[in-house]
Design an enzyme around this catalytic site. Structure first.
Site, short mmCIF file in Angstrom:
data_model
loop_
_atom_site.label_atom_id
_atom_site.label_comp_id
_atom_site.label_asym_id
_atom_site.label_seq_id
_atom_site.Cartn_x
_atom_site.Cartn_y
_atom_site.Cartn_z
CG PHE A 149 -0.24 0.47 2.50
CD1 PHE A 149 -0.15 1.83 2.80
CD2 PHE A 149 0.38 -0.43 3.36
CE1 PHE A 149 0.52 2.27 3.94
CE2 PHE A 149 1.04 0.00 4.50
CZ PHE A 149 1.11 1.36 4.78
CB SER A 226 4.91 -7.46 5.68
OG SER A 226 3.95 -8.40 5.28
CB CYS A 281 10.54 -0.32 2.75
SG CYS A 281 11.20 0.25 1.20
#
Ligand code: NAD
Length: 499
Positions: A149, A226, A281
């Protein structure tokens, strides 16, 4: 309530599974749309269309394919504000940051305009007597991408631009939390001249992902998200004989040496730790000052900067530093981890727990938090928080700081702030992390380099974009050829009348 669609065979297609996911406006907390969740049959339909469309596209010369990319760049620039607005509305990030999300994807598209050069292959003339040898890069066929997302424009483009430039068809399974921009990108690619069926968007959850994993036509899968899901997709996809690359979570450390310019380091930490509400990230989530004096001085400089951060909706334009997080569940998870940090003995120097934004009380806003005296056994250190929470772990020496970053299971990005070239060089050489910044807090490589972490931040061996993408989305075929002696040996070379 708006009902979003899939984009299959060049058409907006309503979902048929009867299952939907809520798409929120994170600033207000309202559900603004329903996203269809694809069934196995819907994924299979898209794959069949892709398989039909791909051979002609694969046979189209690379220069023509590159021209579609050129036109697409123009269209992205034309629609930049529209894309950024749709992105901010579903994701929550600020408007300038949303433009950055589109821009960093656009740069990879620009790189892919070089496809004719990148796909040229290799040739050895005279590898043996009368023998030539050449290697071609051929498309794989149908590729798929599963995206997170947090970069709904950039990461899809990192995948589909090289995949298509290499001659593949591509099926994108974007995050069901903010799928509007991926749908807009697919439409723009067709406006740019991409034939129908080559870029399709199928919105979904685990059911759609499993349909991709077990589909026999799909040759390669790219994943970003993830670590537990990355591990699952890599293991399952490889066992199905597919080419797979998966990019997972992160816990990025920034080491601040005693000789660093502390104002510069504090500014960098605030931008890298709290920008996009920490939902990057490559965000810095751990500050590692070396020495007690450095730590005390750094905290002193950080606190006022963090307290001054402006948190608000994207509609405030340049006037906000970061927006809400993506869902109420994400907010709860962040606050739960903050509580665990307090319970496990970390010092909460800036406490954002009571933060509430007037007029947006139902939005998913999270106040900025700063922890000091965090230790490696605490959950806030071990886990990825993915929110506006910076943890400080004090190190006694450079070696201790380096070891800390190296011992963490994640290895996406890291940075060192110092004036000492020798320390910076030593750090860059020894650290077991994929992307390193020297006085640069978020060292995201540009399009013509490659992006990828090490350790549990990655599964697979080729990075994203840059030359690696052209390897990932093609197969090498090597041809060895010898032509038997022909007319030149047996032929007549003098001009003679015809017998
Ligand atoms: P996520 O893992 O929840 O979701 C990623 C994708 O996987 C989505 O498309 C989602 O629909 C799908 N998915 C979710 N659960 C699934 C399941 N059980 N089975 C199959 N598919 C499933 O990640 P997210 O919350 O969207 O994104 C945030 C994460 O992505 C963070 O961990 C962040 O560090 C990571 N990330 C990594 C990079 C990188 O390059 N390393 C870049 C951006 C984000």
């Amino acid at each position: 309530m708006q009902e979003l669609t899939h984009y299959i065979g060049g058409e907006h297609v309503k979902g048929t599974s009867g299952r939907f996911a809520d798409v929120y406006n994170p600033a207000t907390g309202e559900v603004q749309a329903k996203a269809p969740l694809a069934s196995k049959e819907e994924v299979e339909k898209a794959v069949a269309i892709a398989a039909e469309a791909q051979p002609a596209w694969g046979a189209t010369n690379p220069q023509r394919r590159a021209r579609v990319m050129m036109k697409f760049v123009d269209l992205l620039n034309r629609d930049m504000d529209k894309l950024a607005e749709a992105l901010s509305r579903e994701h929550g990030k600020t408007f300038p940051d949303a433009k950055g999300d589109v821009q960093r994807g656009l740069e990879v598209v620009e790189y892919c305009i070089g496809a004719p050069e990148l796909l040229k292959g290799e040739y050895t003339d005279g590898a043996g007597p009368g023998i030539d040898m050449y290697s071609m890069r051929q498309p794989l066929g149908v590729s798929a991408g599963i995206t997170p997302f947090n970069f709904p424009a950039m990461i899809p483009m990192w995948m589909f631009a090289p995949a298509l430039a290499c001659g593949n068809a591509f099926i994108l399974k974007p995050s069901e939390r903010d799928p509007s921009v991926p749908l807009m990108l697919a439409e723009l690619m067709e406006e740019a001249g991409l034939p129908k069926g080559l870029l399709q968007v199928v919105i979904g959850d685990k059911e759609a992902v499993d349909a991709i994993l077990y589909n026999e036509t799909i040759q390669s899968i790219g994943f970003v998200g993830s670590t537990p899901i990355a591990e699952y997709i890599y293991g399952t996809g490889c066992a199905q004989g597919k080419r797979v690359q998966c990019f997972g979570g992160a816990k990025n450390h920034m080491i601040i040496m005693p000789d660093a310019d502390l104002d510069q380091a504090a500014d960098a930490l605030v931008g890298a730790g709290y920008g996009a509400a920490g939902e990057r990230c490559m965000a810095i989530s751990v500050a590692v000052p070396v020495g007690e004096e450095t730590a005390d001085a750094l905290i002193e400089k950080l606190v006022p900067r963090i307290e001054k951060l402006k948190v608000g909706p994207y509609t405030a334009g340049d006037d906000v530093d970061y927006g809400p997080v993506v869902t109420a569940a994400a907010k709860e998870n962040i606050l739960r981890l903050v509580e665990s940090g307090v319970a496990q003995g970390a010092e909460l120097v800036v406490d954002g727990r009571d933060f509430s934004l007037q007029g947006y009380e139902d939005g998913f806003f999270v106040g900025a938090h700063l922890f000091d005296k965090v230790t490696p056994d605490m959950d806030i250190y071990k886990k990825e928080i993915f929110g506006p929470v910076l943890s400080t772990v004090r190190a006694g020496s450079y070696e201790e700081a380096l070891k800390l970053a190296m011992d963490h299971e994640m290895g996406n990005g890291t940075a060192i702030f110092t004036r000492d070239g020798d320390a910076a060089r030593d750090f860059a050489n020894r650290v077991n992390i994929g992307m390193v910044g020297i006085n640069v807090p978020i060292p995201v490589p540009l399009a013509y380099h490659t992006f990828g972490g090490w350790k549990k931040s990655v599964f697979g061996d080729l990075n994203q974009h840059g030359p690696d993408a052209f390897k990932f989305y093609t197969r090498t075929k090597t041809v060895t050829s010898r032509w038997p002696s022909g007319i030149k040996e047996g032929g007549e070379f003098n001009f003679k009348p015809m017998d």
